[in-house]
Design an enzyme around this catalytic site. Structure first.
Site, PDB file in Angstrom:
ATOM      1  CG  ASP A 487      -2.028  -0.526   1.019  1.00 60.36           C
ATOM      2  OD1 ASP A 487      -2.714  -1.018   0.051  1.00 60.36           O
ATOM      3  OD2 ASP A 487      -2.575  -1.138   2.233  1.00 60.36           O
TER       4      ASP A 487
HETATM    5  C1  BGC Z   1       0.158   1.319   6.385  1.00 61.13           C
HETATM    6  C2  BGC Z   1      -0.192   0.153   5.515  1.00 61.13           C
HETATM    7  C3  BGC Z   1      -1.437   0.194   5.552  1.00 61.13           C
HETATM    8  C4  BGC Z   1      -2.225   1.324   4.655  1.00 61.13           C
HETATM    9  C5  BGC Z   1      -3.790   1.502   4.832  1.00 61.13           C
HETATM   10  C6  BGC Z   1      -0.268   2.485   5.695  1.00 61.13           C
HETATM   11  O1  BGC Z   1      -0.011   3.629   6.668  1.00 61.13           O
HETATM   12  O2  BGC Z   1       1.559   1.205   6.397  1.00 61.13           O
HETATM   13  O3  BGC Z   1       0.315  -1.011   6.179  1.00 61.13           O
HETATM   14  O4  BGC Z   1      -1.620  -0.906   4.594  1.00 61.13           O
HETATM   15  O5  BGC Z   1      -1.715   2.245   5.878  1.00 61.13           O
HETATM   16  O6  BGC Z   1      -4.283   1.340   5.994  1.00 61.13           O
HETATM   17  C1  NOJ Z   2      -1.837  -3.596   5.254  1.00 61.50           C
HETATM   18  C2  NOJ Z   2      -2.971  -3.623   4.562  1.00 61.50           C
HETATM   19  O1  NOJ Z   2      -3.866  -4.156   5.144  1.00 61.50           O
HETATM   20  C3  NOJ Z   2      -2.483  -4.773   3.528  1.00 61.50           C
HETATM   21  O2  NOJ Z   2      -3.705  -4.844   2.559  1.00 61.50           O
HETATM   22  C4  NOJ Z   2      -1.442  -4.400   2.867  1.00 61.50           C
HETATM   23  O3  NOJ Z   2      -1.069  -5.403   1.589  1.00 61.50           O
HETATM   24  C5  NOJ Z   2      -0.096  -4.336   3.833  1.00 61.50           C
HETATM   25  N1  NOJ Z   2      -0.495  -3.513   4.686  1.00 61.50           N
HETATM   26  C6  NOJ Z   2       1.173  -3.853   2.883  1.00 61.50           C
HETATM   27  O4  NOJ Z   2       1.171  -2.622   2.721  1.00 61.50           O
END
Ligand code: BGC
Ligand code: NOJ
Length: 814
Positions: A487
Site C-alpha cells: 500500500d
Molecule cells: C500502512 C499500511 C496500510 C495502509 C492502509 C499505511 O499507513 O503502512 O500497512 O496498509 O496504511 O491502512
Molecule cells: C496492510 C494492509 O491491510 C494490506 O492490505 C497491505 O497489503 C499491507 N498493509 C502492506 O502494505
C-alpha cells in the site's frame, strides 16, 4: 524473558504478570457480536461493525496504555480497601494474578488479602451478548464483607463521532434502569431501533449510569469515588457520559464461594415495536427479557460456555498435526488457526492497534484471509466471497474496503489498487479447492451493489482478469495504479503536502508506473482461473488465460528480471525500482517471493537465484525484511514507503505477511530446511523466550517486526489483524507439511526439514477424515503414497468413490 506460558492441553495462553510489555489481547465472539479484551480486562465491544455499532468506549493510546474495559472492583467493607482483580484499572499489587486467554474466552483473576476472584468473559454462540462470570471466594479464616462492582462506559454507537463530536454527544446520552438492568438508549428516541443492556444476576445494593457520579470529579477509573465510598449513587445519565455500574454486597463465610453473572448485550427491536406502551418513549423490553433471564442463570451460562468449547474443538479438529517441533504444532493446531478466525471476522478493523474507526473489510485482505479460514467455516467463506464480489466495480476493479454493517464499498477509501481484483480469483479458487462447491460460480452477484447488474460470480472473475489486460504499461507489465499489495509504494501519488493521505489523495492517472509483483500475481491468478475454466468445459477460454499468462511470463523475463533477482516495479519516469542500479531499495521481497510462489523461473534457474538473493540481502534472524537498503530519506516518486523511518513497516521492516511467500518459494524449490527455518524465525511461539524484545503476544502473529535498520530490531507491532495469519497457516499446512487442497483432491507433498523423521496429521476434507502419516526414509521430497494400504500413482488422493468417511494415507519420503 517470558510473561506467561502455553497451556496446550487447554488451548490457553496463561499470562502470569499483568504488566506485559503491551496489552496482550484476545477476541470474544466469533460471529456478529465481538469484543477485544486485554490481559487486564481492557477493551471494547461492538456489534458487527467496530465503527458504526460500538457498544463501549476504549481509549487508544492512553497513558497508561489500555484504558476502558470490562472492569470489576472489589471492596472490603471492613478495611475500606478496594482493588481490581484484573490489576487494571486500580493497579494494586496482587497475589497469584493470572489471565487465561482461550478459544473465544478469557479468564482473569487474582487473590488479595485472602479474597480470590476471577472473571470469565465470553460470548455465547448465536447471541448478541457477552457473559461475565465473576467468582469470589473467601480464603480467610474469618468471614468477609465484600462489595463487588461492575463497570463499563457506553459508546454512543458511532465510534468516530463519539470520539470527536462533543457539542452534540454531551447532550444526547440516555438510559433507563428497570429491575436492576441498565439500558443504554442514546438516539433510540429518534432513528435507532437498537439499544444496549447491562444486567446483573444478584440483587443490587446500587447502580450508576452517569460517569461523573461514579468516578467523581477529576478522578479516573483507578479510584472511582463511589467505589471508594462503598456506595453507588443510583445516578441516571442525562447527556454527558452514560455508563453502567452495578454494586452487589456479599457476606462470605470462610471458604465460601459466590458467583455473580453480568451480561452486556445488544438488541434490535422491530421498528413498529420500539416502545412499550406504544406511543410512549420507553423501550419495549419484552423481546429481550427472556434472553437476559436465560443467561443470568449461572447454569445456562455454563452450558453456553460448554457449547463454545465444543464449537472450537470441532473447528480445530479439522486439521491437527503432530510434528517434531512444538512451535509448529502449537500454532497449527491452536493459535494460528484461531487467529485466522479473528482476521476473517475483523479483517483489519478492530484490535489494540486498529481503532475500528479507520477501516472496514479490505478487498484484498479478506480474500487472502480465506486461505487460512475456508476449511473451518466454508459456508461463511461463501457468504464473504459473495459480499466481496458484490462490491466489485463493473470495470473489474474494486473498492479497497467495505463496511461490514452496510456491505457497501467505502467511498472515502476509494479504489484503484491494481492488485485487488486478482485476490478475488485467489480466494474463490481456495474455496473451490476446499469445498468442491462449484455452484458458487453461478450465483448472481451485482456490481457495486447495483440492483439489476447481477452476473454470475464467474463473470466477476473474468472481469478481474481482464482488468489487468486493459491496464498494461509501456513494458507490457501491469500498471500499478494507486499501489499494489504494498500500500505504501505510491508511484503515482507525488505528495508534497504534510498530512495528506497517501492512501486517498488524488493520484496521477498513471500510465507509466508498472508492478512486477502484479505481473506475478496475474500469472498465478491466470493459471488458477484457467484451471477453473477448463473444469467448466470452457477450453477456449482456459487457453486464452494460459496464453495471456505466457505472454506475461515473457514480459517478466524480458523486463522484470534484474540479473540476480526479480525487479519490483517501474516508477512514473519509467525508472527501475528494486534493481541493482538503484541507490536504495535495490531488492524487494514481494516480487521475488510471489513470482517464485507462482512457480515463475523454476525451469530456468531464475527462481533459485531469486531465493538465494533474498536470503543474502533480505533475510535476518528475526525474519525477512521488505527491501534493502532501506530508504534513508523521503522520495516524492515513491510515496509512503519512504515516509517510515528505516526498518519500520513497509520501509524495510519485517512485514510478516510476505515472509510465507518466500517459505512457499523455498518449498517449491524443494528446500525444506530453508522453508521451515524462515517459518520458525517469525513463529510467535518460537519467539516467546525473547518476549522482552518481541513485546507482542507470543500466541499470535504481528503485522511487523522491526527490521535490521531499526534501533528496535526484533520488536513486533500491530498484532492479530494481519494477512500474516492466513499466509503462515497456508504455508506451513499446504506447502511445508504439504497437505494441499486441489480441485482434484487432497495432495500430499511435504517439503519438511531434513532432520524430521516424519509427522502425522488428521485432516477433514470434504466430509472425509484423512489420517495421514509421513515417514522419512531418504533425504529428498519424493513421496510414495499408499491409501488404505494400496499404493497409488502420483500424490493426489481423490475423494473415495465408495463413500468411505475415513481414509488412511501413508507417505514415504525418499
Ligand atoms: C500502512 C499500511 C496500510 C495502509 C492502509 C499505511 O499507513 O503502512 O500497512 O496498509 O496504511 O491502512
Ligand atoms: C496492510 C494492509 O491491510 C494490506 O492490505 C497491505 O497489503 C499491507 N498493509 C502492506 O502494505
Amino acid at each position: 524473558m517470558k510473561f506467561g506460558y502455553f497451556d496446550d492441553r487447554n488451548r490457553e495462553y496463561v499470562i502470569t504478570q499483568p504488566d506485559t510489555p503491551l496489552p496482550w489481547i484476545n477476541y470474544l465472539g466469533c460471529q456478529v457480536y465481538f469484543g477485544i479484551i486485554s490481559n487486564t480486562a481492557g477493551g471494547y465491544s461492538f456489534y458487527r461493525d467496530a465503527r458504526l455499532r460500538r457498544l463501549t468506549r476504549y481509549r487508544y493510546n492512553n497513558a497508561p496504555f489500555d484504558l476502558g474495559g470490562r472492569y470489576v472492583y472489589l471492596r472490603d467493607r471492613e478495611s475500606g480497601q478496594f482493588w481490581s482483580p484484573s490489576w487494571q484499572p486500580t493497579r494494586r499489587e496482587l497475589e497469584n494474578y493470572s489471565c487465561r486467554h482461550g478459544m473465544g474466552y478469557t479468564v482473569i483473576g487474582s487473590t488479595l488479602g485472602g479474597i480470590e476472584a476471577h472473571t470469565r468473559y465470553f460470548v455465547p454462540l448465536d447471541e448478541n451478548l457477552e457473559v461475565w462470570q465473576l467468582t469470589v471466594t473467601n480464603r480467610r479464616a474469618t468471614k468477609a464483607q465484600i462489595s463487588a462492582f461492575s463497570s463499563i462506559e457506553f459508546c454512543l454507537w458511532d465510534a468516530q463521532d463519539d470520539a470527536t463530536n462533543f457539542q452534540r454527544n454531551f447532550n444526547t446520552g440516555q438510559v433507563e434502569v428497570e429491575q436492576g438492568v441498565i439500558y443504554h438508549k442514546t438516539e433510540y428516541r429518534e432513528r435507532r431501533d437498537h439499544f444496549a443492556y447491562f444486567a446483573c444476576s444478584e440483587p443490587l445494593a446500587g447502580f450508576d449510569t452517569q460517569r461523573e457520579a461514579f468516578l467523581g470529579r477529576y478522578r479516573g477509573w483507578d479510584s472511582p469515588a463511589a467505589v471508594q465510598a462503598g456506595q453507588l449513587t443510583n445516578s441516571i445519565a442525562h447527556g454527558w457520559a452514560p455508563m453502567g455500574a452495578h454494586q452487589v454486597n456479599l457476606d462470605l463465610a470462610p471458604g465460601e464461594t459466590r458467583q455473580i453473572v453480568f451480561l452486556l448485550g445488544y438488541h434490535e427491536n422491530p421498528v413498529d415495536q420500539k416502545f412499550d406502551p406504544p406511543g410512549s418513549q420507553t423501550i419495549n423490553k419484552k423481546l429481550v427479557k427472556p434472553t437476559i433471564a436465560k443467561y443470568l442463570n449461572p447454569l445456562e451460562a455454563d452450558a453456553a460456555f460448554e457449547r463454545l468449547r465444543q464449537y472450537w474443538d470441532s473447528l480445530l479438529g479439522i486439521f491437527q498435526v503432530s510434528t517434531p517441533d512444538i512451535h509448529t504444532d502449537r500454532m497449527v493446531n491452536i493459535w494460528n488457526a484461531y487467529q485466522c478466525m479473528a482476521t476473517f471476522n475483523m479483517s483489519r478493523s478492530a484490535s489494540f492497534y486498529e481503532s475500528g474507526i479507520g477501516r472496514g473489510l479490505g478487498f484484498r485482505d479478506s480474500n487472502q484471509d480465506l486461505l487460512g479460514f475456508v476449511h473451518m467455516a466454508p459456508a461463511r467463506a461463501r457468504e464473504r466471497i459473495l459480499d466481496l464480489a458484490a462490491t466489485q466495480l463493473p470495470t473489474g476493479g474494486a473498492y479497497h474496503q467495505y463496511q461490514p454493517l452496510t456491505k457497501r464499498g467505502n467511498n472515502d477509501i476509494g479504489g484503484g489498487f491494481n492488485d485487488d481484483p486478482h485476490w478475488l480469483i485467489v480466494g474463490v479458487s481456495a474455496y473451490l479447492k476446499e469445498t468442491g462447491d462449484w455452484s458458487i460460480l453461478d450465483e448472481p452477484v451485482p456490481y457495486d451493489n447495483e440492483p439489476g447488474s447481477e452476473q454470475p460470480l464467474y463473470n466477476h472473475l473474468q472481469r478481474s482478469f481482464s482488468y489487468t489486460l486493459a491496464r498494461l504499461g509501456p513494458h507490457g507489465l501491469p500498471l500499478i495504479g494507486r499501489a499494489d499489495w504494498n500500500d505504501c509504494l505510491n508511484l503515482n501519488c507525488f505528495s508534497d503536502t504534510p498530512g495528506q493521505s497517501f492512501q486517498t489523495t488524488t493520484n496521477k492517472d498513471g500510465k507509466v508506473a508498472e508492478s512486477v509483483f502484479i505481473a506475478g500475481l496475474f500469472v498465478h491468478a491466470g493459471r488458477e482461473l484457467a484451471a477453473i475454466a477448463s473444469r467448466r468445459g470452457l477450453a477456449a477460454e482456459a487457453s486464452h488465460y494460459i496464453g495471456e499468462t505466457e505472454k506475461m511470463l515473457a514480459v517478466i523475463r524480458e523486463y522484470g528480471w534484474d540479473g540476480e533477482w526479480f525487479l519490483r516495479a517501474y516508477d512514473d519516469f519509467g525508472a527501475k525500482i528494486g534493481s541493482k542500479d538503484c541507490d536504495e531499495g535495490k531488492i524487494f521481497i514481494e516480487s521475488n517471493g510471489f513470482c517464485v510462489l507462482a512457480g515463475i523461473g523454476l525451469e530456468d534457474g531464475t527462481a533459485l537465484k531469486a531465493m538465494d538473493a533474498t536470503r543474502e540481502h533480505l533475510a535476518t534472524k528475526h525474519g525477512i525484511v521488505v527491501q534493502q537498503p532501506a530508504y534513508s530519506r523521503y522520495y516524492l516518486n515513491l510515496g509512503e514507503i519512504s515516509s517510515y523511518p528505516p526498518g519500520y513497516k513497509e520501509n524495510a521492516g519485517i512485514f510478516c505477511h510476505v515472509n510465507p511467500w518466500v517459505m512457499i518459494g523455498e518449498a517449491r524449490l524443494g528446500r525444506g530446511d530453508a522453508a521451515h527455518d524462515y517459518y520458525s524465525r517469525i513463529n510467535p511461539s518460537a519467539r516467546e523466550e525473547i518476549g522482552e524484545l518481541h513485546r507482542c503476544e507470543p500466541y499470535v502473529y504481528a503485522q511487523m517486526i522491526a527490521g535490521k535498520d531499526a534501533p528496535t530490531f526484533g520488536e513486533a507491532k500491530n498484532s492479530w489483524l494481519t494477512g500474516t495469519a492466513a499466509w503462515n497457516y497456508y504455508a506451513i499446512a499446504q506447502w511445508i507439511l504439504g497437505i494441499r487442497t486441489t480441485l482434484d483432491g487432497l495432495q500430499i507433498a511435504p517439503v519438511i526439514p531434513g532432520n524430521w523423521p516424519g509427522f502425522t496429521a488428521t485432516r477433514i476434507f470434504r466430509g472425509v477424515t484423512y489420517k495421514i502419516s509421513i515417514e522419512r526414509q531418504g533425504e529428498g521430497n519424493r513421496i510414495a503414497l499408499t491409501v488404505d494400504g494400496k499404493p497409488i500413482e502420483g500424490n493426489i488422493v481423490a475423494p473415495p468413490a465408495d463413500g468411505r468417511k475415513e481414509v488412511t494415507i501413508k507417505g514415504i519420503l525418499s
